[in-house]
Design a protein around this motif. Structure first.
Motif, PDB file in Angstrom:
ATOM      1  N   ILE A 119       0.832  -1.207   0.000  1.00 44.41           N
ATOM      2  CA  ILE A 119       0.000   0.000   0.000  1.00 44.41           C
ATOM      3  C   ILE A 119       0.864   1.254   0.000  1.00 44.41           C
ATOM      4  O   ILE A 119       0.391   2.348  -0.339  1.00 44.41           O
ATOM      5  CB  ILE A 119      -0.965  -0.013   1.201  1.00 44.41           C
ATOM      6  N   THR A 124       0.706   3.681  -2.961  1.00 44.77           N
ATOM      7  CA  THR A 124      -0.274   4.724  -3.234  1.00 44.77           C
ATOM      8  C   THR A 124       0.346   6.116  -3.211  1.00 44.77           C
ATOM      9  O   THR A 124      -0.256   7.073  -3.725  1.00 44.77           O
ATOM     10  CB  THR A 124      -1.429   4.681  -2.217  1.00 44.77           C
ATOM     11  N   LYS A 179      -3.719  -8.117   5.007  1.00 44.79           N
ATOM     12  CA  LYS A 179      -3.987  -6.744   4.573  1.00 44.79           C
ATOM     13  C   LYS A 179      -4.355  -5.853   5.760  1.00 44.79           C
ATOM     14  O   LYS A 179      -4.130  -4.640   5.718  1.00 44.79           O
ATOM     15  CB  LYS A 179      -5.117  -6.721   3.542  1.00 44.79           C
ATOM     16  N   THR A 207      -5.763  -2.510  -1.032  1.00 40.71           N
ATOM     17  CA  THR A 207      -4.971  -1.626  -1.903  1.00 40.71           C
ATOM     18  C   THR A 207      -4.884  -0.194  -1.416  1.00 40.71           C
ATOM     19  O   THR A 207      -4.345   0.663  -2.112  1.00 40.71           O
ATOM     20  CB  THR A 207      -5.580  -1.617  -3.317  1.00 40.71           C
ATOM     21  N   ARG A 208      -5.417   0.079  -0.230  1.00 40.62           N
ATOM     22  CA  ARG A 208      -5.378   1.435   0.318  1.00 40.62           C
ATOM     23  C   ARG A 208      -5.689   1.336   1.805  1.00 40.62           C
ATOM     24  O   ARG A 208      -6.186   0.310   2.284  1.00 40.62           O
ATOM     25  CB  ARG A 208      -6.409   2.337  -0.378  1.00 40.62           C
ATOM     26  N   TYR A 230      -1.892   2.653  -7.490  1.00 38.44           N
ATOM     27  CA  TYR A 230      -1.908   1.318  -6.888  1.00 38.44           C
ATOM     28  C   TYR A 230      -3.332   0.891  -6.551  1.00 38.44           C
ATOM     29  O   TYR A 230      -3.725  -0.256  -6.802  1.00 38.44           O
ATOM     30  CB  TYR A 230      -1.035   1.265  -5.645  1.00 38.44           C
ATOM     31  N   SER A 231      -4.117   1.780  -5.988  1.00 36.04           N
ATOM     32  CA  SER A 231      -5.512   1.446  -5.711  1.00 36.04           C
ATOM     33  C   SER A 231      -6.273   1.185  -7.008  1.00 36.04           C
ATOM     34  O   SER A 231      -7.070   0.246  -7.098  1.00 36.04           O
ATOM     35  CB  SER A 231      -6.179   2.574  -4.918  1.00 36.04           C
ATOM     36  N   ARG A 283      -6.251  -2.442  -8.983  1.00 43.05           N
ATOM     37  CA  ARG A 283      -7.093  -3.594  -8.646  1.00 43.05           C
ATOM     38  C   ARG A 283      -8.552  -3.380  -9.037  1.00 43.05           C
ATOM     39  O   ARG A 283      -9.375  -4.271  -8.829  1.00 43.05           O
ATOM     40  CB  ARG A 283      -7.008  -3.875  -7.144  1.00 43.05           C
TER      41      ARG A 283
END
Length: 768
Positions: free
Chosen positions: A43, A46, A193, A634-635, A645-646, A649
């Protein structure tokens, strides 16, 4: 310290998702994880493209309707255009509004909203900054208590087991799991995660390695939950895809087997607990004629009775650790699984042993399973709040819709205050809260909504005054957490975006306009505060004989080692050894299987011992699917959802909903299709991913996609981006805690074949 340039080497920094170094080339950020981190969080990615994104708030903005018509209720929030104004004019107007509200209605008409996740920095901590400002400038504010993540558990556990510090941070560590645990029974799992995140930061992500080494040693993992990947592959877990919301029935059946087969530790129950006989009467059916045995539970939770009895017998013969994820208590009767699991652990008699017993929420955040620091970390003082009124954090919509209405909380009968102004800094209620379409209507009731924001979130779009603030990489700070052995110099990497200012600078300017600048700043600028805050930690290190460099040496080095307390099991280990000499902080000094205090509250929805209470929201013909709205991979929450990055997905820019292939096939839905997920509260569009890791009858969609309602779509607009909180119930857990019930809901899914609306979540609103 302000030596920021576009041409320099990497600089140390820290975030809730990990420590790292970063560099800035004028358009993108280079991120290098801390070299000591064995499993850095992805993450961190991001940050790379987020500093100059079009979603950033560039200048102070005021909603047109508020500017033209003045403060007051308005259905135009979230729809109006904005007007850019100079900083001085906006601050003058805001100071005037704060003075008006205080003079006409008092400080108890101001709600100081913030959730503390905006930065890992100990000085630029928006929650502490706003609370300090409101205490100094107004004499106080209406506050919130507890969290959306653990609203029920943080109220029930002190009644049952006393100190939360002893249960969360001085109990079972990952080192003990590696070395001692033989069987881990994980209700809701321990998703990596989630443990990648820790408020204040984490320099070493140890969980993947610890789980792998425990499994290699022979430890067995049992995952009870609808998602197979809520434990990582290295756990090689035995997956029990239980029906959502029925964990208490399974726990009671395990307890029943232990009691009926006399496998429970009667000596421990006698010496370390209180109230077991009353619970056992319920367990065996003496109260209601229904034994809570494995056959009874099997019809409720979908797990075969022989498996349940076999697991109970195994638990009685192996060193076991029972964990409960936050998600289980984010439900209608969320106190019950937390309490029931503690009772199960008490019946097994291993609480306080190394690597055994009960560790609520282990794996839910990077803090848990780690040793606390032996010295205090830097902390910005907030001053004294002169307003007594408060609400459980998840009851904000009820407060704004029903001022003056009574509500129950933890044995008290309270009333909602009448709020005229909401001031938000460092948070986004349109991420955390449930039934977002209702929340949207709620914010129409107040006079003024103020938001400090880095980007045009839904909260900013619904605000009357939006003040652009810096991101963490645009300012100097100190990173530290109470369970991390490193304190970090968070050195600015890039200059502030456009007209953005630090929260401290904004509040200092407001304080000057309200005649309290000296009281707020104490004559210090940001650098002087950093030096002052570090001094407390330095003095404690020095007093204990550890290395204690001055601020300049620490700043140049980039980090400072902090000692940890011994891995001694804390209060629970001492309690186990001698419960009379080391009582728990409960009324009896023991583990309260039956609580006289809770029973005395008279709450039918939370009686004096754990009970089975089925949810009042069950799947049916109209909404046959269970929806899990869990944390994203992802965040962090909804932060930087616009970052690459977010976005990587998402599918066609929309959040992904995972379904079991059988459920998808029955509805003609294929991989990467766009679906409409809906119930009576709202609807959303999402892309699909088909997976056998999702139990049949379940749809999993992460929270955090920015709320993006289709314009002119009535009172229940369609969120075209995929925010599941348009579906979840804005309902409190029982009156004991009034926590969030946002983890699950019910819905129907259908393939969406119409014209796909564009996603506008990251586009700035219209500017006049």
């Amino acid at each position: 310290m302000d030596d920021r340039t576009a041409d320099r080497p990497l600089r140390p920094h820290s975030a809730h998702r990990g420590a790292f170094s970063a560099g800035w080339d004028g358009s993108r950020v280079t991120v290098v994880p801390h070299p000591a981190d064995p499993a850095p969080s992805p993450i961190l990615g991001t940050f790379t493209d987020s500093l100059r994104h079009r979603a950033r708030v560039a200048r102070p903005m005021v909603r047109r309707g508020w500017l033209e018509q003045g403060p007051g209720p308005s259905g135009r929030r979230g729809l109006d255009a904005f007007v850019a104004l100079p900083w001085d004019e906006v601050l003058d107007r805001l100071a005037g509004e704060l003075r008006r509200v205080k003079a006409a209605h008092g400080a108890e008409a101001v709600y100081g909203g913030s959730y503390g996740w905006s930065s890992a920095g100990r000085f630029h901590h928006a929650q502490r900054q706003i609370h300090r400002f409101l205490n100094v400038a107004l004499g106080g504010y209406v506050r919130s208590v507890n969290t959306y993540s653990a609203g029920a558990s943080r109220v029930i556990l002190p009644h049952v087991m006393g100190s939360l510090e002893g249960l969360f941070r001085r109990n079972v560590t990952w080192e003990q799991v590696e070395r001692d645990t033989e069987l881990l029974l994980c209700f809701g799992g321990m998703a990596l995660k989630n443990s990648m995140i820790a408020s204040g930061g984490v320099s070493r992500h140890v969980e993947p390695g610890a789980i792998a080494r425990a499994r290699a040693r022979g430890a067995r993992f049992v995952l009870v939950g609808p998602l197979r990947d809520d434990l990582p592959p290295q756990a090689e877990a035995d997956w029990w895809p239980i029906a959502i919301g029925t964990d208490v029935a399974l726990i009671l059946a395990l307890c029943h087997t232990l009691a009926s087969e006399k496998l429970h530790d009667r000596a421990f129950l006698q010496s370390h607990t209180t109230g077991y006989p009353r619970f056992e009467a319920y367990l065996l059916g003496k109260d209601d004629g229904q034994p809570k045995d494995a056959r009874w539970a099997a019809t409720i939770c979908g797990i075969e009775a022989p498996r349940i009895t076999a697991l109970a017998r195994e638990l009685a013969t192996r060193r076991n650790l029972i964990t409960v994820a936050h998600g289980l208590q984010r439900a209608e009767y969320g106190e019950q699984p937390v309490w029931a699991a503690a009772v199960l652990a008490a019946m097994l008699g291993q609480i306080g042993q190394p690597g055994a017993g009960y560790s609520y929420a282990m794996g839910a955040m990077g803090h848990y399973g780690r040793r606390p620091n032996a010295v205090p970390i830097p902390t910005m003082p907030q001053g004294r709040n002169g307003v007594r009124a408060f609400i459980p954090v998840a009851r904000i919509a009820d407060m704004l819709l029903h001022p003056g209405a009574p509500f129950d909380y933890n044995g008290e009968r309270l009333r909602y205050p009448e709020i005229r102004l909401v001031y938000w800094a460092g948070g986004n209620p349109f991420h955390h809260h449930q039934d977002l379409n209702r929340l949207r209507e709620t914010f129409a009731q107040i006079d003024t909504l103020v938001a400090h924001e880095t980007a045009w979130t839904a909260t900013a779009r619904h605000a009357d005054i939006v003040l652009p603030c810096t991101m963490t990489l645009e300012r100097d700070d100190i990173g530290a957490a109470g369970t991390d052995p490193l304190m970090h110099a968070m050195r600015a990497v890039a200059p502030p975006f456009a007209e953005a200012r630090d929260d401290y600078a904004i509040f200092a300017a407001l304080a000057a306009r309200m005649g309290v600048e000296e009281a707020f700043t104490e004559g210090r600028d940001a650098e002087a505060w950093l030096r002052r805050l570090c001094e407390t930690t330095r003095e404690a290190l020095q007093a204990k004989g550890f290395e204690a460099p001055g601020f300049d040496a620490f700043w140049e080095r980039g980090e400072l080692a902090l000692p940890s307390v011994p891995d001694d099991g804390g209060p629970l280990r001492a309690f186990r050894t001698d419960p009379l000499a080391n009582p728990l902080q409960t009324p009896s000094g023991r583990i309260e299987i039956f609580s006289e205090r809770i029973a005395g509250f008279g709450y039918a929805d939370c009686p004096g011992h754990p009970v089975w209470l089925p949810s009042t929201e069950q799947p049916g013909a109209q909404c046959p699917l269970r929806v899990i709205a869990n944390q994203p991979a992802t965040r962090l929450h909804s932060q930087l959802d616009f970052a690459a990055y977010s976005q990587s997905r998402k599918v066609s820019g929309r959040e992904v909903a995972r379904m079991n292939p059988a459920d998808a096939a029955a509805r003609g839905i294929g991989e990467d299709d766009v679906i409409r997920l809906f119930n009576a509260r709202g609807a959303l569009l999402a892309a699909t991913s088909l997976s056998n890791d999702v139990a049949p009858g379940v749809v999993q969609i992460a929270t955090g996609a920015w709320y993006d309602p289709l314009p002119d779509d009535g009172r229940r607009p369609l969120c075209v981006h995929g925010n599941p909180n348009v579906l979840t119930r804005d309902l409190g857990t029982p009156r004991l805690a009034q926590g969030s019930c946002g983890q699950t809901t019910i819905a129907q899914a259908e393939r969406f074949d119409g014209l796909r609306p564009p996603i506008r979540a990251y586009d700035p609103p219209e500017e006049l």
